[in-house]
Design a protein around this motif. Structure first.
Motif, PDB file in Angstrom:
ATOM      1  N   SER A 247       0.944  -0.866  -0.004  1.00 28.81           N
ATOM      2  CA  SER A 247       0.022  -0.320  -0.092  1.00 28.81           C
ATOM      3  C   SER A 247       0.749   1.560  -0.103  1.00 28.81           C
ATOM      4  N   VAL A 249       0.689   4.864   1.709  1.00 28.85           N
ATOM      5  CA  VAL A 249      -0.004   5.645   2.426  1.00 28.85           C
ATOM      6  C   VAL A 249       0.430   7.606   2.904  1.00 28.85           C
ATOM      7  N   LYS A 253      -4.554   8.645   4.492  1.00 24.86           N
ATOM      8  CA  LYS A 253      -5.262   8.118   2.749  1.00 24.86           C
ATOM      9  C   LYS A 253      -4.456   7.006   2.856  1.00 24.86           C
ATOM     10  N   GLN A 254      -4.520   5.396   2.069  1.00 22.36           N
ATOM     11  CA  GLN A 254      -4.278   4.449   1.526  1.00 22.36           C
ATOM     12  C   GLN A 254      -4.861   4.082   0.361  1.00 22.36           C
ATOM     13  N   TYR A 255      -3.302   3.707  -0.883  1.00 18.19           N
ATOM     14  CA  TYR A 255      -4.035   3.283  -1.858  1.00 18.19           C
ATOM     15  C   TYR A 255      -2.951   1.798  -2.237  1.00 18.19           C
ATOM     16  N   GLU A 256      -4.010   1.622  -3.019  1.00 17.43           N
ATOM     17  CA  GLU A 256      -2.420   0.476  -3.387  1.00 17.43           C
ATOM     18  C   GLU A 256      -1.590   0.762  -4.345  1.00 17.43           C
ATOM     19  N   THR A 295       5.176  -1.028   2.984  1.00 19.42           N
ATOM     20  CA  THR A 295       4.253  -0.269   2.914  1.00 19.42           C
ATOM     21  C   THR A 295       5.287   0.735   1.943  1.00 19.42           C
TER      22      THR A 295
END
Length: 352
Positions: A247, A249, A253-256, A295
């Motif tokens: 992910s 971060v 907010k968190q995204y792939e 991460t």
């Protein structure tokens, strides 16, 4: 199985090193040592601007003895070590392959580094070199050492394991004849005549990064002696399992990570008019390394990814970045300070 003589090229982080490991195991039958996580029977080197023929083949270096005097010792280079290992396998009657890996081939002056070895890259139908190259006596001694013999040059006479070379030659030749080891006889005869060729059990795989502007030019004569393979940039048809768990971060907010990589490459391709050498300006799955929590950190995005885009991808034309962020960008600080907005804009980017 035939030897491989190949150059891998592609965008940074696409896994060229992983591809080498895959080729070695699947096509050459070279095993992976689980304890060291490295390939067996493999010699690896990295070319750089200070790397020379002497580093590649061999060189004399001073060495201080116990009484304070200085002697000179010959150190085998990466090529001689790989060649010696391959010769040893042949003499021993083994069918194991040996691999020489050259990372960043074009960061050194490859033509000067290879020198006369360049001629050996031409191979015949039997996969031996088309030509032979003469080496010095010291270099031949270095090959014997790489073959794990105790070798030395004494008053223009080579001694192997404490035995005069002529005697060693006769005993080894008789033994090879008894086992009908014709390839071994070929190796022995060449070494007797201070010559070498690249044998069928020695493969060479190199990687290059053509997106790097601070590199040496590879001329067409050098290029045509290799097979070439492009390691493609990431796409949605295949996402490695390891990548699916990573992910990005940014704040709360968190995204792939795979979404960001794929979307960013869409953005780069969509602005190909502003980019030179688009094939390897994209990024790969492993361009950034995740931390222990799987991460990709804000720091990695801001300090490595965005700098790469600013300094390498859009080095000549910043207008695509300005259009994406709707802001005039004069300095790198202007761009990097918008890392949060940048990630969101890229994730939402719709290719055209």
């Amino acid at each position: 199985m035939p030897p491989i003589q190949k150059i891998l090229f592609g965008s940074p982080g696409t896994g060229k090193s992983y591809k080498i490991r895959e080729i070695a195991q699947q096509e050459l039958g070279i095993k992976l040592d689980e304890q060291t996580n490295s390939l067996e029977n493999t010699i690896t080197t990295i070319f750089h601007p200070e790397y020379t023929y002497s580093d590649f083949v061999g060189k004399l270096l001073p060495q201080t003895t116990g009484n304070g005097s200085v002697i000179y010792k010959f150190y085998e280079g990466h090529f001689l070590r790989a060649l010696g290992l391959a010769y040893k396998k042949i003499i021993d009657g083994s069918d194991e392959n040996v691999l020489l890996v050259i990372d960043e081939l074009n960061r050194g002056n490859a033509a000067a580094i290879f020198g006369s070895i360049f001629q050996l890259l031409d191979r015949e139908d039997d996969d031996w070199s088309s030509y032979r190259v003469n080496l010095s006596e010291l270099e031949i001694v270095g090959i014997f050492r790489a073959m794990e013999y105790k070798a030395e040059a004494d008053h223009q006479n080579i001694r192997i394991d404490g035995t005069d070379f002529d005697k060693f030659y006769k005993l080894t030749k008789d033994n090879l004849n008894n086992y009908k080891n014709n390839d071994g006889l070929r190796v022995l005869e060449n070494l007797k005549n201070n010559c070498i060729t690249i044998p069928p059990n020695l493969s060479i795989i190199a990687t290059i990064n053509t997106s790097d502007e601070s590199i040496y030019y590879l001329d067409s004569a050098f290029k045509r002696r290799w097979d070439w393979e492009y390691v493609d940039a990431p796409h949605r048809d295949f996402i490695p399992e390891k990548i699916k768990n990573i992910s990005v971060v940014i704040g709360d907010k968190q995204y792939e990570w795979y979404d960001l990589v794929i979307q960013l490459n869409y953005f780069i391709i969509s602005n190909h008019q502003a980019i030179r050498r688009i094939e390897d300006k994209q990024i790969g799955w492993w361009f950034l390394k995740a931390d222990d929590n799987n991460t990709i950190t804000e720091s990695a995005i801001r300090n490595k990814l965005m700098f790469y885009l600013w300094d390498s991808v859009f080095a000549k034309d910043k207008r695509p970045l300005e259009k994406l962020l709707s802001k005039k960008l004069i300095t790198y600080t202007d761009f990097s300070s918008l890392y949060s907005d940048f990630v969101i804009k890229i994730i939402e980017f719709i290719p055209f």
